[in-house]
Design an enzyme around this catalytic site. Structure first.
Site, short mmCIF file in Angstrom:
data_model
loop_
_atom_site.label_atom_id
_atom_site.label_comp_id
_atom_site.label_asym_id
_atom_site.label_seq_id
_atom_site.Cartn_x
_atom_site.Cartn_y
_atom_site.Cartn_z
N HIS A 127 0.83 -1.21 0.00
CA HIS A 127 0.00 0.00 0.00
C HIS A 127 0.87 1.27 0.00
O HIS A 127 0.69 2.15 -0.85
CB HIS A 127 -0.92 -0.02 1.23
CG HIS A 127 -1.79 1.19 1.37
ND1 HIS A 127 -3.12 1.21 0.99
CD2 HIS A 127 -1.53 2.43 1.84
CE1 HIS A 127 -3.62 2.41 1.22
NE2 HIS A 127 -2.69 3.17 1.75
N GLU A 128 1.80 1.34 0.94
CA GLU A 128 2.64 2.55 1.04
C GLU A 128 3.53 2.71 -0.19
O GLU A 128 3.73 3.81 -0.69
CB GLU A 128 3.47 2.54 2.32
CG GLU A 128 2.67 2.57 3.62
CD GLU A 128 1.64 3.71 3.73
OE1 GLU A 128 1.80 4.74 3.05
OE2 GLU A 128 0.67 3.55 4.48
N HIS A 131 1.69 4.27 -2.98
CA HIS A 131 1.69 5.74 -2.94
C HIS A 131 2.95 6.30 -3.61
O HIS A 131 2.90 7.30 -4.31
CB HIS A 131 1.61 6.24 -1.50
CG HIS A 131 0.26 6.11 -0.87
ND1 HIS A 131 -0.90 6.49 -1.51
CD2 HIS A 131 -0.12 5.66 0.36
CE1 HIS A 131 -1.94 6.27 -0.69
NE2 HIS A 131 -1.49 5.76 0.43
N HIS A 137 -5.81 6.66 -2.77
CA HIS A 137 -6.62 5.60 -2.15
C HIS A 137 -7.71 5.13 -3.11
O HIS A 137 -8.17 5.88 -3.97
CB HIS A 137 -7.21 6.10 -0.83
CG HIS A 137 -6.18 6.16 0.24
ND1 HIS A 137 -6.19 7.11 1.24
CD2 HIS A 137 -5.09 5.40 0.47
CE1 HIS A 137 -5.14 6.90 2.03
NE2 HIS A 137 -4.46 5.88 1.57
N CYS A 138 -8.12 3.88 -2.94
CA CYS A 138 -9.08 3.25 -3.83
C CYS A 138 -10.31 2.85 -3.03
O CYS A 138 -10.22 2.42 -1.89
CB CYS A 138 -8.43 2.02 -4.46
SG CYS A 138 -9.51 1.11 -5.56
N CYS A 143 -9.00 -3.97 -2.86
CA CYS A 143 -7.77 -3.45 -3.47
C CYS A 143 -6.77 -3.08 -2.38
O CYS A 143 -7.13 -2.53 -1.34
CB CYS A 143 -8.10 -2.24 -4.32
SG CYS A 143 -6.65 -1.42 -5.02
N CYS A 162 -6.01 -3.38 -7.77
CA CYS A 162 -7.19 -3.74 -8.57
C CYS A 162 -6.95 -3.33 -10.03
O CYS A 162 -5.98 -2.64 -10.35
CB CYS A 162 -8.44 -3.07 -8.01
SG CYS A 162 -8.56 -1.31 -8.35
N CYS A 165 -6.43 0.40 -10.49
CA CYS A 165 -5.20 0.98 -9.95
C CYS A 165 -3.96 0.56 -10.73
O CYS A 165 -3.06 1.36 -10.97
CB CYS A 165 -5.03 0.59 -8.48
SG CYS A 165 -6.16 1.48 -7.38
ZN LIG Z 1 -2.63 5.21 2.09
ZN LIG Z 2 -7.70 -0.07 -6.56
#
Ligand SMILES: [Zn+2]
Ligand SMILES: [Zn+2]
Length: 171
Positions: A127-128, A131, A137-138, A143, A162, A165
């Site tokens: 996740h990080e 970025h 964010h989704c 996701c 996903c 993304c």
């Molecule tokens: Zn985040």
């Molecule tokens: Zn996503």
């Protein structure tokens, strides 16, 4: 792309190695375990008994990295202004991010051992790093870029980007 994995303070070497292996699978790129750094003392907030994640991120920005992306991993309990705690934080401009294992533990990880902790930390790490690859964010709860308010969110979301993304990833 390539990633430097940096422990901030002591991290169990087994966890670091498994994070490295997991990130190499998800991103399909080399991940290098870099020289570890100390938790910056000035990040500590005595009143809260927590560390300010912005200060840790700042320290990582000064880190002499060999890869394009840097991910710090810490056991420190981190927070940022306006949030009681955070699982991680990212600076997309400098491609520097960090995660904390501290809040990823609960009664389930105590029972289940390191497997669940590793799964959660890998999701937050992806996740990080997402970025630092330009993603926001989704809304898709499955996701990996879905924002985690709590461990339930982390456990519900998957490890991958996903279909909306994935094409937006900018190296
Ligand atoms: Zn985040
Ligand atoms: Zn996503």
């Amino acid at each position: 792309m390539n990633i430097d994995l940096v422990s901030i303070g002591d991290i169990h070497p087994g966890i670091l190695q498994q994070l490295k292996d997991g990130l190499e699978v998800v991103f399909g790129c080399p991940v290098r375990i870099g020289e570890s750094i100390e938790i910056p003392g000035d990040a500590f907030d005595r009143a809260r008994d927590q560390y300010l994640s912005d200060t840790l991120l700042d320290r990582l920005r000064q880190y002499e990295h060999k890869s394009k992306h840097v991910l710090g991993v810490t056991e420190a309990d981190i927070f940022t202004h306006g949030l009681n705690f955070v699982f991680g934080q990212a600076d997309s401009v400098n491609r520097v991010a960090l995660i904390s294992l501290n809040q990823l533990r609960d009664e389930h990880t105590l029972e289940g051992g390191d497997k669940l902790l590793l799964e959660r930390s890998l999701k937050e790490a992806v996740h990080e790093l997402g970025h630092t690859l330009g993603l926001g964010h989704c809304e898709d709860v499955k996701c990996v870029m879905h924002f985690s308010n709590s461990l339930v969110d982390t456990d519900v979301k998957g490890l991958y980007f996903c279909s909306r993304c994935r094409p937006k990833l900018i190296e």
